[in-house]
Design a protein around this motif. Structure first.
Motif, short mmCIF file in Angstrom:
data_model
loop_
_atom_site.label_atom_id
_atom_site.label_comp_id
_atom_site.label_asym_id
_atom_site.label_seq_id
_atom_site.Cartn_x
_atom_site.Cartn_y
_atom_site.Cartn_z
N ALA A 55 0.83 -1.20 0.00
CA ALA A 55 0.00 0.00 0.00
C ALA A 55 0.87 1.26 0.00
CB ALA A 55 -0.93 -0.01 1.20
N GLU A 56 1.92 1.24 0.79
CA GLU A 56 2.83 2.40 0.83
C GLU A 56 3.54 2.58 -0.50
OE1 GLU A 56 4.36 2.64 5.43
OE2 GLU A 56 5.05 0.94 4.22
N ILE A 57 4.00 1.50 -1.09
CA ILE A 57 4.69 1.57 -2.38
C ILE A 57 3.74 2.10 -3.44
CG2 ILE A 57 5.70 0.17 -4.23
CD1 ILE A 57 6.98 -1.55 -1.97
N SER A 58 2.54 1.59 -3.45
CA SER A 58 1.53 2.04 -4.40
C SER A 58 1.34 3.55 -4.31
CB SER A 58 0.21 1.32 -4.11
OG SER A 58 -0.84 1.85 -4.87
N GLU A 59 1.20 4.05 -3.10
CA GLU A 59 1.01 5.48 -2.89
C GLU A 59 2.26 6.28 -3.28
OE1 GLU A 59 0.07 8.45 0.82
OE2 GLU A 59 -0.84 6.44 0.86
N LEU A 60 3.43 5.79 -2.89
CA LEU A 60 4.68 6.48 -3.22
C LEU A 60 4.92 6.57 -4.73
CD1 LEU A 60 7.06 4.97 -0.51
CD2 LEU A 60 6.39 7.38 -0.73
N CYS A 61 4.36 5.64 -5.46
CA CYS A 61 4.53 5.62 -6.92
C CYS A 61 3.42 6.37 -7.65
CB CYS A 61 4.62 4.18 -7.41
SG CYS A 61 6.13 3.35 -6.83
N GLY A 62 2.55 7.01 -6.90
CA GLY A 62 1.53 7.86 -7.52
C GLY A 62 0.20 7.21 -7.80
N TYR A 63 -0.02 6.03 -7.26
CA TYR A 63 -1.30 5.34 -7.47
C TYR A 63 -2.24 5.65 -6.32
CZ TYR A 63 1.00 2.75 -11.15
OH TYR A 63 1.68 2.41 -12.29
N GLN A 64 -3.49 5.93 -6.65
CA GLN A 64 -4.48 6.20 -5.62
C GLN A 64 -5.26 4.94 -5.25
OE1 GLN A 64 -6.84 9.64 -6.46
NE2 GLN A 64 -5.06 10.84 -7.06
N ASN A 65 -5.06 3.88 -6.03
CA ASN A 65 -5.78 2.64 -5.82
C ASN A 65 -4.79 1.49 -5.91
OD1 ASN A 65 -7.14 0.18 -6.67
ND2 ASN A 65 -8.99 1.43 -6.90
N ILE A 66 -4.65 0.74 -4.85
CA ILE A 66 -3.67 -0.35 -4.81
C ILE A 66 -3.97 -1.43 -5.85
CG2 ILE A 66 -4.82 -1.63 -2.98
CD1 ILE A 66 -2.01 -2.38 -1.93
N TYR A 67 -5.26 -1.65 -6.12
CA TYR A 67 -5.62 -2.68 -7.09
C TYR A 67 -5.23 -2.27 -8.51
CZ TYR A 67 -8.00 -4.27 -2.98
OH TYR A 67 -8.26 -4.67 -1.70
N HIS A 68 -5.36 -0.99 -8.80
CA HIS A 68 -4.91 -0.48 -10.10
C HIS A 68 -3.38 -0.63 -10.21
CE1 HIS A 68 -4.68 1.85 -13.72
NE2 HIS A 68 -3.93 2.77 -13.15
N PHE A 69 -2.69 -0.34 -9.13
CA PHE A 69 -1.23 -0.50 -9.10
C PHE A 69 -0.85 -1.95 -9.40
CE2 PHE A 69 2.26 -1.91 -6.21
CZ PHE A 69 3.32 -1.45 -6.98
N ILE A 70 -1.49 -2.89 -8.72
CA ILE A 70 -1.17 -4.31 -8.89
C ILE A 70 -1.43 -4.74 -10.33
CG2 ILE A 70 -1.85 -6.66 -8.24
CD1 ILE A 70 -2.37 -5.49 -5.37
N ARG A 71 -2.58 -4.34 -10.89
CA ARG A 71 -2.90 -4.71 -12.28
C ARG A 71 -1.89 -4.12 -13.25
NH1 ARG A 71 -8.06 -3.53 -10.59
NH2 ARG A 71 -7.98 -1.50 -11.61
N GLN A 72 -1.56 -2.84 -13.06
CA GLN A 72 -0.62 -2.20 -13.97
C GLN A 72 0.79 -2.79 -13.84
OE1 GLN A 72 0.01 2.24 -14.00
NE2 GLN A 72 -1.34 1.96 -15.76
N PHE A 73 1.20 -3.08 -12.62
CA PHE A 73 2.51 -3.71 -12.40
C PHE A 73 2.57 -5.05 -13.13
CE2 PHE A 73 5.82 -6.07 -10.32
CZ PHE A 73 6.77 -5.10 -9.96
N ARG A 74 1.52 -5.85 -12.99
CA ARG A 74 1.49 -7.16 -13.64
C ARG A 74 1.47 -7.03 -15.16
NH1 ARG A 74 -3.04 -10.60 -11.52
NH2 ARG A 74 -4.18 -8.93 -12.50
N THR A 75 0.75 -6.05 -15.68
CA THR A 75 0.71 -5.82 -17.13
C THR A 75 2.09 -5.48 -17.67
OG1 THR A 75 -1.59 -5.08 -17.04
CG2 THR A 75 -0.31 -4.39 -18.95
N VAL A 76 2.82 -4.63 -16.96
CA VAL A 76 4.13 -4.19 -17.42
C VAL A 76 5.20 -5.26 -17.22
CG1 VAL A 76 5.97 -2.49 -17.04
CG2 VAL A 76 3.59 -1.74 -17.13
N THR A 77 5.19 -5.92 -16.07
CA THR A 77 6.29 -6.84 -15.73
C THR A 77 5.98 -8.32 -15.98
OG1 THR A 77 5.59 -7.14 -13.44
CG2 THR A 77 7.07 -5.28 -13.91
N GLY A 78 4.70 -8.66 -16.05
CA GLY A 78 4.31 -10.06 -16.22
C GLY A 78 4.13 -10.81 -14.91
N VAL A 79 4.44 -10.16 -13.79
CA VAL A 79 4.25 -10.77 -12.47
C VAL A 79 3.61 -9.75 -11.52
CG1 VAL A 79 6.17 -12.39 -12.66
CG2 VAL A 79 6.57 -10.15 -11.66
#
Length: 89
Positions: A55-79
């Motif tokens: 949650a902290e990493i998500s916020e520090l990286c500019g995401y307001q929604n942790i689930y959006h962060f997780i989806r986008q991270f997986r889309t970019v990195t594959g994991v």
């Protein structure tokens, strides 16, 4: 993400669409994609240190929604961020 591009365009005194065209011509990638890549790069670094929660990493990286962060991270990195972090610990 578009708010960030809008702000960059305002700073450059260009419309958002003109800024996007000029940016892509100069850097070979859209400003939105570049912002996403920068956020994910920062997240990878923070995940590798293991000192913050997801949650902290998500916020520090500019995401307001942790689930959006997780989806986008997986889309970019594959994991997922969790799987990525496990590679370090």
């Amino acid at each position: 993400d578009y708010n960030d591009v809008d702000e960059l365009a305002k700073t450059a005194l260009l419309s958002t669409s003109r800024f996007s065209v000029v940016y892509k011509d100069l850097f070979g990638v859209s400003p939105k994609k570049d912002i996403i890549n920068a956020r994910i790069s920062k997240a990878k670094y923070l995940l590798s240190t293991g000192s913050q929660s997801l949650a902290e990493i998500s916020e520090l990286c500019g995401y307001q929604n942790i689930y959006h962060f997780i989806r986008q991270f997986r889309t970019v990195t594959g994991v997922t961020p969790g799987k990525y972090a496990k590679n370090f610990f």
